[in-house]
Design a protein around this motif. Structure first.
Motif, PDB file in Angstrom:
ATOM      1  N   SER A  13      13.437  -8.129  -7.747  1.00 46.88           N
ATOM      2  CA  SER A  13      14.549  -8.128  -8.703  1.00 46.88           C
ATOM      3  C   SER A  13      15.534  -9.253  -8.453  1.00 46.88           C
ATOM      4  N   GLY A  14      15.274 -10.069  -7.418  1.00 49.41           N
ATOM      5  CA  GLY A  14      16.119 -11.228  -7.175  1.00 49.41           C
ATOM      6  C   GLY A  14      16.963 -11.172  -5.925  1.00 49.41           C
ATOM      7  N   SER A  15      16.903 -10.079  -5.173  1.00 49.84           N
ATOM      8  CA  SER A  15      17.688  -9.987  -3.944  1.00 49.84           C
ATOM      9  C   SER A  15      17.130 -10.935  -2.882  1.00 49.84           C
ATOM     10  N   SER A  16      17.967 -11.275  -1.930  1.00 47.56           N
ATOM     11  CA  SER A  16      17.500 -12.084  -0.805  1.00 47.56           C
ATOM     12  C   SER A  16      16.726 -11.184   0.156  1.00 47.56           C
ATOM     13  N   ILE A  17      16.206 -11.773   1.224  1.00 47.73           N
ATOM     14  CA  ILE A  17      15.447 -11.010   2.212  1.00 47.73           C
ATOM     15  C   ILE A  17      16.348 -10.646   3.378  1.00 47.73           C
ATOM     16  N   ASP A  18      16.423  -9.364   3.666  1.00 50.56           N
ATOM     17  CA  ASP A  18      17.107  -8.899   4.862  1.00 50.56           C
ATOM     18  C   ASP A  18      16.100  -8.957   5.999  1.00 50.56           C
ATOM     19  N   VAL A  19      16.215  -9.978   6.862  1.00 49.40           N
ATOM     20  CA  VAL A  19      15.206 -10.220   7.894  1.00 49.40           C
ATOM     21  C   VAL A  19      15.118  -9.044   8.858  1.00 49.40           C
ATOM     22  N   ALA A  20      16.265  -8.506   9.262  1.00 49.60           N
ATOM     23  CA  ALA A  20      16.253  -7.370  10.190  1.00 49.60           C
ATOM     24  C   ALA A  20      15.568  -6.162   9.568  1.00 49.60           C
ATOM     25  N   ARG A  21      15.824  -5.953   8.282  1.00 50.87           N
ATOM     26  CA  ARG A  21      15.196  -4.828   7.570  1.00 50.87           C
ATOM     27  C   ARG A  21      13.678  -5.020   7.506  1.00 50.87           C
ATOM     28  N   LEU A  22      13.238  -6.257   7.234  1.00 50.86           N
ATOM     29  CA  LEU A  22      11.807  -6.549   7.202  1.00 50.86           C
ATOM     30  C   LEU A  22      11.170  -6.309   8.558  1.00 50.86           C
ATOM     31  N   ASP A  23      11.826  -6.778   9.614  1.00 54.85           N
ATOM     32  CA  ASP A  23      11.282  -6.578  10.970  1.00 54.85           C
ATOM     33  C   ASP A  23      11.169  -5.093  11.296  1.00 54.85           C
ATOM     34  N   ALA A  24      12.174  -4.324  10.882  1.00 57.50           N
ATOM     35  CA  ALA A  24      12.143  -2.889  11.163  1.00 57.50           C
ATOM     36  C   ALA A  24      10.977  -2.217  10.426  1.00 57.50           C
ATOM     37  N   LEU A  25      10.725  -2.656   9.198  1.00 58.46           N
ATOM     38  CA  LEU A  25       9.616  -2.090   8.442  1.00 58.46           C
ATOM     39  C   LEU A  25       8.272  -2.440   9.075  1.00 58.46           C
ATOM     40  N   LEU A  26       8.127  -3.684   9.502  1.00 56.28           N
ATOM     41  CA  LEU A  26       6.880  -4.089  10.153  1.00 56.28           C
ATOM     42  C   LEU A  26       6.669  -3.308  11.446  1.00 56.28           C
ATOM     43  N   SER A  27       7.748  -3.055  12.160  1.00 61.62           N
ATOM     44  CA  SER A  27       7.649  -2.265  13.390  1.00 61.62           C
ATOM     45  C   SER A  27       7.253  -0.822  13.080  1.00 61.62           C
ATOM     46  N   ALA A  28       7.791  -0.272  11.990  1.00 65.01           N
ATOM     47  CA  ALA A  28       7.497   1.124  11.632  1.00 65.01           C
ATOM     48  C   ALA A  28       6.023   1.334  11.319  1.00 65.01           C
ATOM     49  N   PHE A  29       5.362   0.299  10.792  1.00 65.31           N
ATOM     50  CA  PHE A  29       3.946   0.425  10.432  1.00 65.31           C
ATOM     51  C   PHE A  29       3.036  -0.301  11.417  1.00 65.31           C
ATOM     52  N   GLY A  30       3.579  -0.631  12.583  1.00 66.08           N
ATOM     53  CA  GLY A  30       2.832  -1.429  13.545  1.00 66.08           C
ATOM     54  C   GLY A  30       1.578  -0.767  14.072  1.00 66.08           C
ATOM     55  N   ASP A  31       1.545   0.572  14.103  1.00 66.54           N
ATOM     56  CA  ASP A  31       0.374   1.272  14.654  1.00 66.54           C
ATOM     57  C   ASP A  31      -0.750   1.445  13.636  1.00 66.54           C
ATOM     58  N   ILE A  32      -0.512   1.068  12.406  1.00 66.12           N
ATOM     59  CA  ILE A  32      -1.522   1.247  11.361  1.00 66.12           C
ATOM     60  C   ILE A  32      -2.326  -0.038  11.228  1.00 66.12           C
ATOM     61  N   LYS A  33      -3.625   0.077  11.402  1.00 66.26           N
ATOM     62  CA  LYS A  33      -4.504  -1.088  11.367  1.00 66.26           C
ATOM     63  C   LYS A  33      -4.373  -1.828  10.036  1.00 66.26           C
ATOM     64  N   GLY A  34      -4.013  -3.114  10.129  1.00 69.01           N
ATOM     65  CA  GLY A  34      -3.951  -3.959   8.945  1.00 69.01           C
ATOM     66  C   GLY A  34      -2.694  -3.835   8.112  1.00 69.01           C
ATOM     67  N   ALA A  35      -1.806  -2.877   8.449  1.00 70.34           N
ATOM     68  CA  ALA A  35      -0.629  -2.656   7.600  1.00 70.34           C
ATOM     69  C   ALA A  35       0.324  -3.850   7.631  1.00 70.34           C
ATOM     70  N   ALA A  36       0.536  -4.418   8.826  1.00 70.97           N
ATOM     71  CA  ALA A  36       1.461  -5.550   8.935  1.00 70.97           C
ATOM     72  C   ALA A  36       0.953  -6.736   8.116  1.00 70.97           C
ATOM     73  N   LEU A  37      -0.351  -6.990   8.186  1.00 73.74           N
ATOM     74  CA  LEU A  37      -0.920  -8.086   7.398  1.00 73.74           C
ATOM     75  C   LEU A  37      -0.782  -7.812   5.904  1.00 73.74           C
ATOM     76  N   GLN A  38      -0.971  -6.559   5.507  1.00 79.18           N
ATOM     77  CA  GLN A  38      -0.811  -6.196   4.094  1.00 79.18           C
ATOM     78  C   GLN A  38       0.612  -6.447   3.616  1.00 79.18           C
ATOM     79  N   ILE A  39       1.576  -6.022   4.425  1.00 75.39           N
ATOM     80  CA  ILE A  39       2.982  -6.191   4.044  1.00 75.39           C
ATOM     81  C   ILE A  39       3.321  -7.675   3.932  1.00 75.39           C
ATOM     82  N   ARG A  40       2.870  -8.464   4.921  1.00 74.25           N
ATOM     83  CA  ARG A  40       3.149  -9.897   4.866  1.00 74.25           C
ATOM     84  C   ARG A  40       2.442 -10.543   3.673  1.00 74.25           C
ATOM     85  N   GLY A  41       1.211 -10.104   3.394  1.00 77.54           N
ATOM     86  CA  GLY A  41       0.486 -10.664   2.255  1.00 77.54           C
ATOM     87  C   GLY A  41       1.181 -10.385   0.943  1.00 77.54           C
TER      88      GLY A  41
END
Length: 514
Positions: free
Chosen positions: A320-348
């Motif tokens: 919708s046009g918002s900027s990226i909250d880097v800390a929020r993104l890092d926290a989300l990647l950490s939350a899904f870190g144990d799921i195989k392939g999830a981090a790559l999916q989110i980054r993709g």
């Protein structure tokens, strides 16, 4: 006659859309008309009363409504209820589409419709779609960011398509499906390396049905001891997911799908429906049918469910046009870190959304279309998808392919060859069918977060040398080039996020090798 006409309109205005048989019963009960006279009056209803075409009901009944109600919530509720009352599948299919924001990728309609691809004594999914399109209850549209889609009609005064929310939900559902696959593998429910998931191109099939997730299952009670020992005919875990609060109309198609596949000999399934949340009536219906009715919270815990909701909002906000909250993104990647392939999916997914914004800035245009499929009229059946189609005024047309790969490696050779040797020729052929593109400069760009291999770099150089004679040009941009565009945009959060997650330096500095 005017008195009767007024009575019909008042009844529809008060009670809402309904079957013509309900109107007949009302005229008989309130005006004292005989059943025959009431039916005659219904056949001669005023022009202000509309009748649904192409989808007749039993006893030649028609679905009737006032023009002002078309497309309203009570219109859909009444129509679905009428179909359910008669046992027709069309109501269940409509309920499934409406439960998904009224937008379903066309490749996913076979999954959500509740109808088989093909099975004796059953209406096929394709036929269900054709009938609903004919009746103008659904439409086929190219939706920005989704591509070819099946949508509910947009009508004046009623809700528009929530495209951003639908895109964000689909992206988050991909992460949920990865989590569900990991859960099934880690708990020994399925054959570890044979789990299949829904993709943009469609879903895997079991029996005559298409699902979001399938996997062979050898659990005791589902297969015999001999079959389990000899790895003979398996049962299957089959599942669909929907990241939304689901009411009973949203699960009827899944229930029909499960009933239909249950009629097949030699096909045994452990059936599962996963939602963000669901009403008590929806849960009860699923449980009565022997289906596992799960929510993201009941299956993975409250923290996971909250993180998945946060991921959906993060994607929607950025689109919708918002900027990226880097800390929020890092926290989300950490939350899904144990799921195989999830981090790559989110980054993709983030890279795809980011590429859209970068293209609009780099080419100074808002004429950017996402995920458009084109056909080459000179080659039967030749189709290719452009991740981004950019129209730069009336001068230049740019087709961009986006590939998110680990930045410390290289772009997989097969992906680059497919773009260069298959997608580019089809897309270039498609431009010949558009007279408005006849005199434009055609450019094909490949945007990647990793460099090309030496072999692919040589292929690119050779292709670039030949491209001039074919009236188009080829260009590859990798992480350093794309980071430069981020910096030129002047949004430091976007630049930080891109450098941190899509460049070698950022990933190494932060130890982000997931």
């Amino acid at each position: 006659m005017p008195v009767v006409s007024d009575a019909i309109e008042r009844f529809l205005d008060t009670s809402g859309p309904c079957l013509s048989t309900d109107i007949t019963a009302h005229l008989h009960g309130t005006l004292g008309l005989s059943p025959a006279a009431a039916r005659q009056r219904v056949r001669r209803m005023p022009e202000t009363v509309k009748k649904l075409a192409y989808l007749p009901f039993p006893r030649n009944a028609r679905f009737c409504y006032l023009a002002k109600d078309y497309g309203s919530r009570r219109f859909w509720a009444a129509l679905i209820a009428a179909f359910e009352k008669t046992g027709a599948i069309y109501g269940a299919s409509l309920g499934a589409v409406l439960a998904r924001d009224g937008i379903v990728p066309e490749a996913h309609f076979n999954i959500v419709s509740g109808a088989p691809v093909q099975q004796k004594k059953h209406v096929s999914s394709q036929r269900v779609l054709e009938r609903l399109l004919e009746a103008n209850l659904l439409e086929r549209r190219d939706v920005d960011g989704i591509g070819p889609a099946i949508v509910r009609p947009r009508t004046r005064g009623h809700d528009a398509w929530p495209t951003v929310q639908a895109r964000a939900r689909l992206a988050a559902e991909a992460v949920l499906l990865s989590a569900l696959a990991s859960w099934a593998r880690n708990n020994g429910l399925v054959s570890y390396d044979r789990v299949k998931l829904r993709s943009a191109a469609g879903g895997p099939d079991v029996g005559t049905m298409v699902w979001d997730l399938t996997a062979p299952c050898y659990l005791d009670g589902l297969v015999t001891a001999v079959a389990r020992k000899e790895r003979g005919r398996p049962a299957y875990l089959v599942a669909d997911v929907l990241l939304a609060r689901v009411e009973v109309d949203g699960v009827r198609a899944f229930v029909r799908k499960c009933r239909t596949v249950g009629q097949l000999r030699n096909v045994k399934c452990l059936k599962m429906f996963v939602a963000e949340s669901m009403s008590g009536t929806a849960r009860d219906l699923l449980k009565r049918e022997g289906i596992i009715a799960a929510t993201t919270g009941s299956l993975f815990g409250r923290d996971f469910a909250q993180a998945l909701g946060e991921l959906t909002r993060f994607f929607a906000g950025f689109m919708s046009g918002s900027s990226i909250d880097v800390a929020r993104l890092d926290a989300l990647l950490s939350a899904f870190g144990d799921i195989k392939g999830a981090a790559l999916q989110i980054r993709g997914t983030l890279f795809e959304f980011l590429a859209d914004r970068l293209a609009r800035f780099e080419f100074r245009t808002d004429r950017v279309v996402l995920n458009r499929i084109y056909s080459d009229p000179a080659v039967i059946g030749a189709k290719a998808e452009a991740d981004l189609t950019v129209e730069r005024g009336d001068v230049e047309l740019v087709f961009i392919e986006c590939k998110s790969s680990a930045p410390w490696g290289t772009v997989p050779d097969d992906q680059f060859r497919n773009w260069l040797h298959k997608q580019v020729p089809v897309l270039f052929g498609a431009t010949h069918a558009r007279p408005e593109w006849a005199n434009r400069e055609i450019v094909f760009e490949f945007w990647a977060t990793a460099p090309l291999s030496a072999e692919c770099s040589a292929l690119l150089e050779a292709a670039q040398a030949e491209a001039g004679g074919r009236r188009y040009s080829l260009k590859v941009r990798t992480s350093p080039d794309l980071l430069a565009i981020c910096d030129a945009m002047g949004d430091t959060n976007v630049s930080r996020a891109f450098e941190r997650h899509f460049t070698q330096r950022g990933r190494r500095e932060e130890g982000l090798f997931a």
